[in-house]
Scaffold this active site. Structure first.
Site, PDB file in Angstrom:
ATOM      1  N   GLU A  74      27.082  43.617  28.471  1.00 41.16           N
ATOM      2  CA  GLU A  74      27.977  43.265  27.705  1.00 41.16           C
ATOM      3  C   GLU A  74      27.842  41.747  27.440  1.00 41.16           C
ATOM      4  O   GLU A  74      28.144  41.197  26.486  1.00 41.16           O
ATOM      5  CB  GLU A  74      29.472  43.367  28.640  1.00 41.16           C
ATOM      6  CG  GLU A  74      29.890  44.952  28.574  1.00 41.16           C
ATOM      7  CD  GLU A  74      31.138  44.862  29.461  1.00 41.16           C
ATOM      8  OE1 GLU A  74      31.549  44.266  29.765  1.00 41.16           O
ATOM      9  OE2 GLU A  74      31.427  46.149  29.468  1.00 41.16           O
TER      10      GLU A  74
ATOM     11  N   PHE B 219      41.227  57.860  22.830  1.00 39.92           N
ATOM     12  CA  PHE B 219      41.776  56.329  22.258  1.00 39.92           C
ATOM     13  C   PHE B 219      40.758  55.576  21.370  1.00 39.92           C
ATOM     14  O   PHE B 219      40.971  54.394  21.258  1.00 39.92           O
ATOM     15  CB  PHE B 219      42.381  55.504  23.386  1.00 39.92           C
ATOM     16  CG  PHE B 219      41.449  55.514  24.417  1.00 39.92           C
ATOM     17  CD1 PHE B 219      40.414  54.505  24.560  1.00 39.92           C
ATOM     18  CD2 PHE B 219      41.414  56.416  25.593  1.00 39.92           C
ATOM     19  CE1 PHE B 219      39.730  54.027  25.688  1.00 39.92           C
ATOM     20  CE2 PHE B 219      40.590  56.144  26.729  1.00 39.92           C
ATOM     21  CZ  PHE B 219      39.745  55.057  26.764  1.00 39.92           C
TER      22      PHE B 219
ATOM     23  N   HIS C 267      39.630  41.833  28.630  1.00 42.12           N
ATOM     24  CA  HIS C 267      38.540  42.821  29.153  1.00 42.12           C
ATOM     25  C   HIS C 267      37.834  42.051  30.101  1.00 42.12           C
ATOM     26  O   HIS C 267      37.408  40.848  29.839  1.00 42.12           O
ATOM     27  CB  HIS C 267      37.792  43.182  27.942  1.00 42.12           C
ATOM     28  CG  HIS C 267      36.582  44.062  28.320  1.00 42.12           C
ATOM     29  ND1 HIS C 267      36.612  45.394  28.735  1.00 42.12           N
ATOM     30  CD2 HIS C 267      35.171  43.501  28.473  1.00 42.12           C
ATOM     31  CE1 HIS C 267      35.318  45.706  29.185  1.00 42.12           C
ATOM     32  NE2 HIS C 267      34.644  44.638  29.160  1.00 42.12           N
TER      33      HIS C 267
ATOM     34  N   ARG D 206      38.289  40.823  37.589  1.00 38.38           N
ATOM     35  CA  ARG D 206      39.105  42.045  37.732  1.00 38.38           C
ATOM     36  C   ARG D 206      40.382  41.861  38.442  1.00 38.38           C
ATOM     37  O   ARG D 206      41.413  42.561  38.348  1.00 38.38           O
ATOM     38  CB  ARG D 206      38.209  43.325  38.234  1.00 38.38           C
ATOM     39  CG  ARG D 206      37.227  43.557  37.127  1.00 38.38           C
ATOM     40  CD  ARG D 206      36.274  44.643  37.425  1.00 38.38           C
ATOM     41  NE  ARG D 206      36.965  45.856  37.458  1.00 38.38           N
ATOM     42  CZ  ARG D 206      37.286  46.556  36.558  1.00 38.38           C
ATOM     43  NH1 ARG D 206      36.800  46.141  35.396  1.00 38.38           N
ATOM     44  NH2 ARG D 206      37.885  47.685  36.178  1.00 38.38           N
TER      45      ARG D 206
ATOM     46  N   LYS E 136      41.569  39.433  24.321  1.00 43.52           N
ATOM     47  CA  LYS E 136      41.681  40.416  23.179  1.00 43.52           C
ATOM     48  C   LYS E 136      42.744  39.812  22.026  1.00 43.52           C
ATOM     49  O   LYS E 136      43.402  38.765  22.328  1.00 43.52           O
ATOM     50  CB  LYS E 136      42.239  41.625  23.659  1.00 43.52           C
ATOM     51  CG  LYS E 136      41.279  42.283  24.524  1.00 43.52           C
ATOM     52  CD  LYS E 136      41.698  43.806  24.937  1.00 43.52           C
ATOM     53  CE  LYS E 136      40.695  44.522  26.037  1.00 43.52           C
ATOM     54  NZ  LYS E 136      40.973  45.715  26.176  1.00 43.52           N
TER      55      LYS E 136
ATOM     56  N   ARG F 172      47.209  40.850  33.282  1.00 44.26           N
ATOM     57  CA  ARG F 172      47.864  41.839  32.415  1.00 44.26           C
ATOM     58  C   ARG F 172      49.434  41.969  32.580  1.00 44.26           C
ATOM     59  O   ARG F 172      50.166  42.400  31.711  1.00 44.26           O
ATOM     60  CB  ARG F 172      47.157  43.047  32.823  1.00 44.26           C
ATOM     61  CG  ARG F 172      45.713  43.182  31.959  1.00 44.26           C
ATOM     62  CD  ARG F 172      44.809  44.312  32.482  1.00 44.26           C
ATOM     63  NE  ARG F 172      43.632  44.276  31.612  1.00 44.26           N
ATOM     64  CZ  ARG F 172      42.514  44.840  32.033  1.00 44.26           C
ATOM     65  NH1 ARG F 172      42.483  45.146  33.089  1.00 44.26           N
ATOM     66  NH2 ARG F 172      41.535  45.124  31.266  1.00 44.26           N
TER      67      ARG F 172
ATOM     68  N   THR G  22      44.339  48.071  34.424  1.00 40.12           N
ATOM     69  CA  THR G  22      44.009  48.275  32.978  1.00 40.12           C
ATOM     70  C   THR G  22      45.435  48.633  32.179  1.00 40.12           C
ATOM     71  O   THR G  22      45.644  47.818  31.226  1.00 40.12           O
ATOM     72  CB  THR G  22      43.212  49.450  32.870  1.00 40.12           C
ATOM     73  OG1 THR G  22      41.935  49.233  33.362  1.00 40.12           O
ATOM     74  CG2 THR G  22      42.857  49.636  31.423  1.00 40.12           C
TER      75      THR G  22
HETATM   76  P1  CMP Z   1      39.213  47.663  28.702  1.00 45.77           P
HETATM   77  O1  CMP Z   1      38.998  46.995  29.904  1.00 45.77           O
HETATM   78  O2  CMP Z   1      38.800  46.683  27.546  1.00 45.77           O
HETATM   79  O3  CMP Z   1      38.278  48.856  28.565  1.00 45.77           O
HETATM   80  C1  CMP Z   1      38.356  49.700  27.604  1.00 45.77           C
HETATM   81  C2  CMP Z   1      39.800  49.823  26.880  1.00 45.77           C
HETATM   82  O4  CMP Z   1      40.003  51.003  26.269  1.00 45.77           O
HETATM   83  C3  CMP Z   1      40.867  49.548  28.112  1.00 45.77           C
HETATM   84  O5  CMP Z   1      40.627  48.141  28.517  1.00 45.77           O
HETATM   85  C4  CMP Z   1      42.041  49.606  27.225  1.00 45.77           C
HETATM   86  O6  CMP Z   1      42.548  48.724  26.479  1.00 45.77           O
HETATM   87  C5  CMP Z   1      41.598  50.869  26.519  1.00 45.77           C
HETATM   88  N1  CMP Z   1      42.228  52.205  26.822  1.00 45.77           N
HETATM   89  C6  CMP Z   1      41.847  52.750  28.033  1.00 45.77           C
HETATM   90  N2  CMP Z   1      42.855  53.802  28.196  1.00 45.77           N
HETATM   91  C7  CMP Z   1      43.524  53.759  26.904  1.00 45.77           C
HETATM   92  C8  CMP Z   1      44.260  54.781  26.387  1.00 45.77           C
HETATM   93  N3  CMP Z   1      44.811  55.893  27.265  1.00 45.77           N
HETATM   94  N4  CMP Z   1      44.977  54.465  25.266  1.00 45.77           N
HETATM   95  C9  CMP Z   1      44.759  53.424  24.596  1.00 45.77           C
HETATM   96  N5  CMP Z   1      43.658  52.373  25.027  1.00 45.77           N
HETATM   97  C10 CMP Z   1      43.083  52.751  26.404  1.00 45.77           C
END
Ligand code: CMP
Length: 144
Positions: free
Chosen positions: A128, A59, A117, A87, A11, A104, A93
């Site tokens: 994707e 979000f 991601h 993963r 990202k 992360r 996440t």
């Molecule tokens: P990703 O794996 O790219 O998939 C969806 C994305 O949404 C996730 O990673 C986060 O970066 C984002 N995301 C998920 N929950 C939140 C949140 N509560 N606030 C902001 N971003 C979020």
């Protein structure tokens, strides 16, 4: 589990922090092969379509804003159990919950700016990878 393909995105925060090489190295060291790769600044349409499953989430606007805020590195990773392996390397996440030594935990700022991601299942990996790569951009890599 067999040979799988998964989409990986470094990202905008990962690119700006200068950890592209470090992240790719972790994938390669874990036995995942990069079989397609490009750097791209996503348009609003590209980001919104990619994250369409999250459209109703509170979000969503913030997510699209962030994902279009600078270039990303798009990759298809291939390997045995590539979806789960990626993963595991990424960690949870929310970096506050990510296991030590994961991407992360080491590099992410918060749940929004979480550096990488990765596809979460076989069907999402198929969607994707095809969202960002045409068949002609996907290579055969034999590890030696
Ligand atoms: P990703 O794996 O790219 O998939 C969806 C994305 O949404 C996730 O990673 C986060 O970066 C984002 N995301 C998920 N929950 C939140 C949140 N509560 N606030 C902001 N971003 C979020």
């Amino acid at each position: 589990m067999g040979l799988q393909r998964t989409l990986s995105i470094i990202k905008p925060d990962g690119v700006k922090k200068g950890v592209v090489g470090e992240i790719v190295k972790r994938f390669e060291n874990a036995g995942l092969s990069v079989i397609a790769m490009k750097m791209k600044t996503l348009s609003r349409n590209e980001a919104e379509g990619f994250y369409a499953v999250h459209r109703e989430r509170p979000f969503f606007g913030e997510l699209v804003e962030f994902m279009t805020s600078g270039p990303v590195v798009l990759m298809i990773l291939e390997g045995e159990g590539a979806i789960a392996k990626n993963r595991e390397l990424m960690g949870a996440t929310n970096p506050a919950d990510a296991a030590p030594g994961t991407i992360r935990a080491d590099f992410a700022t918060d749940i929004g700016e979480n550096t990488v991601h990765g596809s979460d299942a076989i069907d999402t990996a198929a969607f994707e990878t095809s969202w960002f790569f045409a068949g002609i951009e996907i290579n055969t890599v034999e590890r030696i």
